[in-house]
Design a protein around this motif. Sequence first.
Motif, mmCIF file in Angstrom:
data_model
loop_
_atom_site.group_PDB
_atom_site.id
_atom_site.type_symbol
_atom_site.label_atom_id
_atom_site.label_comp_id
_atom_site.label_asym_id
_atom_site.label_seq_id
_atom_site.Cartn_x
_atom_site.Cartn_y
_atom_site.Cartn_z
ATOM 1 N N ILE A 60 1.344 -10.570 -5.821
ATOM 2 C CA ILE A 60 2.230 -9.652 -6.811
ATOM 3 C C ILE A 60 1.513 -8.313 -7.082
ATOM 4 O O ILE A 60 2.115 -7.497 -7.739
ATOM 5 N N GLY A 61 0.073 -8.355 -6.756
ATOM 6 C CA GLY A 61 -0.622 -6.964 -7.148
ATOM 7 C C GLY A 61 -1.233 -7.249 -8.350
ATOM 8 O O GLY A 61 -1.214 -7.977 -9.017
ATOM 9 N N PRO A 62 -2.235 -6.297 -8.682
ATOM 10 C CA PRO A 62 -3.124 -6.236 -9.671
ATOM 11 C C PRO A 62 -2.582 -6.368 -11.132
ATOM 12 O O PRO A 62 -1.566 -5.116 -11.228
ATOM 13 N N LEU A 63 -2.821 -7.160 -11.861
ATOM 14 C CA LEU A 63 -2.245 -7.300 -13.226
ATOM 15 C C LEU A 63 -3.022 -6.399 -14.099
ATOM 16 O O LEU A 63 -3.874 -6.468 -15.014
ATOM 17 N N THR A 64 -3.047 -5.073 -13.975
ATOM 18 C CA THR A 64 -3.934 -4.076 -14.575
ATOM 19 C C THR A 64 -3.166 -3.408 -15.470
ATOM 20 O O THR A 64 -1.992 -3.279 -15.625
ATOM 21 N N GLU A 65 -3.777 -3.181 -16.996
ATOM 22 C CA GLU A 65 -3.173 -2.475 -17.879
ATOM 23 C C GLU A 65 -3.462 -0.874 -17.953
ATOM 24 O O GLU A 65 -4.680 -0.502 -17.760
ATOM 25 N N ARG A 66 -2.272 -0.285 -17.541
ATOM 26 C CA ARG A 66 -2.613 1.230 -17.093
ATOM 27 C C ARG A 66 -2.605 2.017 -18.394
ATOM 28 O O ARG A 66 -1.642 2.672 -19.082
ATOM 29 N N SER A 67 -3.903 2.224 -18.887
ATOM 30 C CA SER A 67 -4.168 2.730 -20.028
ATOM 31 C C SER A 67 -4.225 4.457 -19.975
ATOM 32 O O SER A 67 -4.439 4.819 -18.845
ATOM 33 N N ASN A 127 -15.895 3.424 2.490
ATOM 34 C CA ASN A 127 -14.470 3.923 3.043
ATOM 35 C C ASN A 127 -13.748 4.619 2.106
ATOM 36 O O ASN A 127 -13.049 4.024 1.478
ATOM 37 N N GLN A 128 -13.782 5.940 2.070
ATOM 38 C CA GLN A 128 -12.805 6.517 1.017
ATOM 39 C C GLN A 128 -11.605 6.572 1.178
ATOM 40 O O GLN A 128 -10.624 6.466 0.229
ATOM 41 N N LYS A 129 -11.124 6.662 2.290
ATOM 42 C CA LYS A 129 -9.872 6.430 2.854
ATOM 43 C C LYS A 129 -9.038 5.355 2.434
ATOM 44 O O LYS A 129 -7.989 5.182 1.995
ATOM 45 N N ARG A 130 -9.847 3.996 2.663
ATOM 46 C CA ARG A 130 -9.467 2.765 2.150
ATOM 47 C C ARG A 130 -9.149 2.732 0.702
ATOM 48 O O ARG A 130 -8.485 2.190 0.050
ATOM 49 N N LEU A 131 -10.311 3.378 0.074
ATOM 50 C CA LEU A 131 -10.403 3.304 -1.405
ATOM 51 C C LEU A 131 -9.145 3.961 -2.184
ATOM 52 O O LEU A 131 -8.449 3.391 -2.894
ATOM 53 N N SER A 132 -8.578 5.245 -1.219
ATOM 54 C CA SER A 132 -7.611 5.769 -1.786
ATOM 55 C C SER A 132 -6.335 4.970 -1.590
ATOM 56 O O SER A 132 -5.494 4.965 -2.154
ATOM 57 N N LEU A 133 -6.355 4.224 -0.475
ATOM 58 C CA LEU A 133 -5.253 3.344 -0.032
ATOM 59 C C LEU A 133 -5.032 2.328 -1.153
ATOM 60 O O LEU A 133 -3.939 2.029 -1.674
ATOM 61 N N TYR A 134 -6.073 1.750 -1.767
ATOM 62 C CA TYR A 134 -5.997 0.881 -2.723
ATOM 63 C C TYR A 134 -5.272 1.372 -4.013
ATOM 64 O O TYR A 134 -4.559 0.993 -4.774
ATOM 65 N N LYS A 135 -5.601 2.707 -4.264
ATOM 66 C CA LYS A 135 -5.137 3.447 -5.584
ATOM 67 C C LYS A 135 -3.645 3.660 -5.378
ATOM 68 O O LYS A 135 -2.857 3.304 -6.046
ATOM 69 N N ARG A 136 -3.267 4.295 -4.036
ATOM 70 C CA ARG A 136 -1.869 4.366 -3.904
ATOM 71 C C ARG A 136 -0.960 3.096 -3.982
ATOM 72 O O ARG A 136 0.067 3.083 -4.405
ATOM 73 N N THR A 137 -1.333 1.791 -3.351
ATOM 74 C CA THR A 137 -0.843 0.865 -3.412
ATOM 75 C C THR A 137 -0.563 0.168 -4.662
ATOM 76 O O THR A 137 0.349 -0.472 -5.022
ATOM 77 N N ALA A 138 -1.692 0.273 -5.565
ATOM 78 C CA ALA A 138 -1.724 -0.091 -7.153
ATOM 79 C C ALA A 138 -0.268 0.666 -7.691
ATOM 80 O O ALA A 138 0.183 0.125 -8.481
ATOM 81 N N GLU A 139 -0.523 2.076 -7.520
ATOM 82 C CA GLU A 139 0.596 2.801 -8.115
ATOM 83 C C GLU A 139 2.012 2.490 -7.854
ATOM 84 O O GLU A 139 2.869 2.607 -8.708
ATOM 85 N N ARG A 140 2.194 1.890 -6.510
ATOM 86 C CA ARG A 140 3.554 1.611 -6.231
ATOM 87 C C ARG A 140 4.107 0.327 -6.365
ATOM 88 O O ARG A 140 5.101 0.087 -6.010
ATOM 89 N N THR A 141 2.940 -0.650 -6.883
ATOM 90 C CA THR A 141 3.100 -1.902 -7.010
ATOM 91 C C THR A 141 3.457 -2.332 -8.542
ATOM 92 O O THR A 141 2.779 -1.812 -9.226
ATOM 93 N N ASP A 142 4.698 -2.957 -8.900
ATOM 94 C CA ASP A 142 4.816 -3.520 -10.368
ATOM 95 C C ASP A 142 4.837 -4.905 -10.169
ATOM 96 O O ASP A 142 5.988 -5.779 -10.153
ATOM 97 N N PRO A 143 3.776 -5.607 -10.558
ATOM 98 C CA PRO A 143 3.589 -7.042 -10.697
ATOM 99 C C PRO A 143 4.381 -7.624 -11.764
ATOM 100 O O PRO A 143 5.062 -8.935 -11.480
ATOM 101 N N LEU A 144 4.710 -7.040 -12.666
ATOM 102 C CA LEU A 144 5.340 -7.327 -13.804
ATOM 103 C C LEU A 144 7.042 -7.524 -13.375
ATOM 104 O O LEU A 144 7.675 -8.465 -13.871
ATOM 105 N N LEU A 151 1.081 -17.497 -8.262
ATOM 106 C CA LEU A 151 1.252 -15.981 -8.210
ATOM 107 C C LEU A 151 -0.261 -15.579 -7.990
ATOM 108 O O LEU A 151 -1.202 -15.955 -8.884
ATOM 109 N N VAL A 152 -0.539 -14.530 -7.143
ATOM 110 C CA VAL A 152 -2.112 -14.177 -7.046
ATOM 111 C C VAL A 152 -1.982 -12.508 -7.518
ATOM 112 O O VAL A 152 -1.458 -12.081 -6.837
ATOM 113 N N PRO A 153 -2.851 -12.529 -8.448
ATOM 114 C CA PRO A 153 -2.668 -11.280 -9.006
ATOM 115 C C PRO A 153 -3.724 -10.087 -8.192
ATOM 116 O O PRO A 153 -4.725 -9.693 -8.724
ATOM 117 N N ASP A 154 -3.317 -10.043 -7.051
ATOM 118 C CA ASP A 154 -4.294 -9.117 -6.089
ATOM 119 C C ASP A 154 -3.548 -8.425 -5.148
ATOM 120 O O ASP A 154 -2.103 -8.919 -5.060
#
Length: 322
Positions: free
Chosen positions: A173-180, A296-313, A149-152
């Motif tokens: 699987i997407g970033p394994l980030t702790e959503r504090s 690239n602010q649009k691309r940075l926003s894309l990363y944020k949206r992608t992380a929000e809709r991805t559930d690696p767990l 699994l690649v946490p990216d």
Amino acid sequence: MGTLIFSEGNGYGHVARDKAIADRFGFRIMTFGKGAEYCRMRGMDFIEIPSPYRIEKKRKTTRIVTELSELRKFVKPDVMSAIADCFKRTDVVIVDGSPLGLVLATAAGKRTILIANDISAMVGVGNSVSREFASQFLDRFMKRADAVLVPDFSPPLTVTMLNLQKDIPLEFIGPLTERSSQKRHRKKYVVSTLDSAIVKAVERVVGDDAIYASDVGDIRPYYRDCGAVICHGGHTAIMDSLSYGKPPVCVVDGTYSERVNHAAMLERLDVGVSIDKARLSDDSLRCALDYAGTLNQKRLSLYKRTAERTDPLLAIGKILKG
């Protein structure tokens, strides 16, 4: 014992992302070194072991090889035996970034899930790796894992792509980030690294217009309101930064190939900027911070949206049930 997480202990990054797995599923983490330090800092229930590695230093560079016969020369037999005994009492081993853990788990015949963001040589605890042994190691052991699994982020957003082998089946699987829970603040920068040289440079350049991990301990609650994240180029710090749509400003040790590759990909994707640590100065840091505002602010926003809709767990849970 059910499932155990064996986390590489050469820094905070591996165990920080493993904490998300431990919290969701109730698994214990076995780790050492900086990994154990992080667990204590966060008040976690974990299994601490001594560092299993004998480290050979030449010209101030750590050399760790990864072929089994060579690896034995760099491993403490008593610690290796203790790990192996623990694995025998476990049904499933989740190994994060550790060649030793992968060897012992597969050798014990256990169901093994490997989490890795650098499988070009399985860096482990060293900055310099014998690649000839690494390729043999990968062929012999990595393909025995039940899943890698690649946490990216999935391609084409993957930051660690330059560190991945093409002939090994991977699941992104997407970033394994702790959503504090996020804390409001008006600081422009977050400094996620504890590297004293980087911290001192930031203090000289931006002063109190930054929140420092060295002051607050857990830096994750401060990402949302900052403009950029200053880090050392580690994968976990970059994933945390991009998950909030913030550009990483990476001050990278040029001898650490994994982080050099991260920085190169961030710049290729136009979502981050890097400085070679050997060339770090007040002027170069100022330029890098200014440059981060042109990304690239649009691309940075894309990363944020992608992380929000991805559930690696959720992905990990499905693999465990499979």
